[in-house]
Design an enzyme around this catalytic site. Structure first.
Site, mmCIF file in Angstrom:
data_model
loop_
_atom_site.group_PDB
_atom_site.id
_atom_site.type_symbol
_atom_site.label_atom_id
_atom_site.label_comp_id
_atom_site.label_asym_id
_atom_site.label_seq_id
_atom_site.Cartn_x
_atom_site.Cartn_y
_atom_site.Cartn_z
ATOM 1 N N GLY A 284 0.819 -1.201 0.000
ATOM 2 C CA GLY A 284 0.000 0.000 0.000
ATOM 3 C C GLY A 284 0.853 1.250 0.000
ATOM 4 C CG HIS B 82 11.310 6.923 -5.153
ATOM 5 N ND1 HIS B 82 10.924 5.649 -5.482
ATOM 6 C CD2 HIS B 82 10.411 7.355 -4.232
ATOM 7 C CE1 HIS B 82 9.836 5.317 -4.793
ATOM 8 N NE2 HIS B 82 9.502 6.346 -4.041
ATOM 9 N NE ARG C 180 16.563 5.366 -8.813
ATOM 10 C CZ ARG C 180 15.617 6.243 -9.125
ATOM 11 N NH1 ARG C 180 14.442 6.165 -8.540
ATOM 12 N NH2 ARG C 180 15.836 7.201 -9.994
#
Length: 406
Positions: free
Chosen positions: A235, A277, A281
């Site tokens: 979710g 994000h 990374r």
């Protein structure tokens, strides 16, 4: 060359003394681990921890046979242990210096990027092993990168989960090859335990073993059964993207495919999420922003991370104007299902390692709009179609990983 793993935990062991955390509370029985220490052929001890002499005896080696003790952890990096009767005092080789032992072993001190010392050990039979201290990676881009790796190590013992990029660098330098037996050590209470520990190690091309395991360098070991296709569901803010990234962070080259929806262009909140994000990374990963995933899945190449299918579907629905009844009932749904089927077929046929992320929806209240209800239904259909092609399907809830398949 035999390497007896007398312990496999972080310097304070598992459970940590006096720690009330859940991980330490469940580290009982077979999950108890001593601080990492490695005994090579019964004569060379790499790191020493409390109980190492007793552990050596349980492994079938008389402590009196230990002739060399080398410290890898930095000074103050955990309990030093109490040497047993007749055990030589622990020493440390200066970086780059080599020890030629009377037993026929050669040990070279490897410079690492944190306090401590790594050791490259060559046995009398010519097999080679690399041991790195907790949280360490070889300096200068990877062991062998600055010297020229003569060939891959037979065994590497490293903090695989704490420093996965170290393993990626070792692979890139040629120090770790397809047949290298990579063993994760220095396990701590802030890392995964139990089944998730095994899954994370397999994803990295490594394995976790219990204390007391004897490893024979050069003996063929079945390669970890790394799933070619993994679907990670979860979710909103469940941690699904982070868990997906962890499946590939030990690889030296990864393609990150971001199929973002067109309607989010110029959205400040969406831009902020994308920036978070990217910053999380590894810097060496290559990002490709595209909705056309089929060519990426069809071509050979490094591992592919697709994040996420929910964004791909939203874009596909925008393209067919799925909120319009005339477009939807006049062939739009059939066109969308055809595209979803093509994507699932491409995942089934791919020859590269691929990790896919998608949202798990439909467990909450009924959506307000027709578009949202259609999106919920089509995403459920897409997830089922893609999940059916994958060897491994994981569900992330509150940051915890549940294996649904594989």
């Amino acid at each position: 060359m035999e390497l007896a793993l007398l312990g496999t935990a972080a310097p304070e062991g598992l459970p940590r003394p006096g720690c009330p955390c859940a991980a330490c509370a469940t580290s009982v029985g077979e999950y108890v681990r001593a601080a990492t220490a490695v005994l090579v052929d019964g004569v060379l001890l790499l790191d020493v921890a409390p109980g190492a002499c007793a552990a050596a005896a349980r492994a079938g080696h008389a402590p009196s046979g230990i002739r060399y003790v080398l410290a890898a952890r930095p000074e103050g990096g955990g309990p030093a242990g109490v040497p047993g009767p007749g055990l030589p005092p622990a020493g440390r080789l200066p970086t780059g210096q080599e020890l030629a032992a009377a037993s026929g072993h050669r040990v070279r001190a490897v410079r690492v990027d944190v306090p401590g010392t790594g050791y490259a050990v060559t046995g009398p039979d010519g097999t080679r092993a690399l041991y790195l201290p907790p949280g360490a990676a070889p300096a200068d881009g990877g062991e062998g990168a600055d010297r020229g790796a003569e060939r891959p190590y037979e065994v590497v013992l490293a903090d695989v989960l704490g420093r996965p990029e170290a393993l990626a660098r070792l692979r890139a330098s040629g120090a770790v090859g397809p047949d290298t037996d990579v063993i994760a050590v220095h396990h701590d209470h802030d890392g995964p335990l139990g089944a998730e520990l095994a899954r994370r190690c397999v994803a990295a091309g490594a394995r976790a073993v219990p204390d007391g395991t004897a490893v024979l360098a050069g003996r063929p070991v079945p390669a970890p059964a790394v799933p070619r296709r993994t679907l990670v569901l979860g979710g909103t803010r469940s941690g699904k993207s982070l868990q997906a990234e962890r499946r590939l962070e030990a690889h030296p080259d990864v393609v990150y495919a971001a199929p973002g929806g067109r309607g989010r262009a110029g959205n400040p909140d969406w831009a902020h999420r994308l920036r978070q994000h990217r910053e999380r990374r590894p810097a060496h990963w290559r990002t490709v922003e595209t909705h056309d995933l089929l060519p990426l899945l069809a071509e050979d190449g490094p591992p592919l991370l697709i994040d996420c299918l929910a964004s791909w579907l939203a874009d596909a629905m925008e393209r067919i104007d799925a909120g319009d009844d005339t477009a939807w009932l006049g062939g739009g749904q059939e066109e969308l299902r055809s595209r979803s089927s093509e994507l699932a077929a491409a995942v089934r046929a791919t020859r590269r390692r691929v990790v896919l992320v998608s949202s798990e929806v439909g467990s909450g209240v009924e959506p307000d709009t027709v578009w949202q209800r259609r999106y919920r239904d089509e995403l459920g259909w897409l997830n089922a179609a893609v999940g059916g092609t994958c060897e491994e399907v994981l569900l992330v809830v509150a940051g915890q990983v549940l294996a649904l398949k594989g």
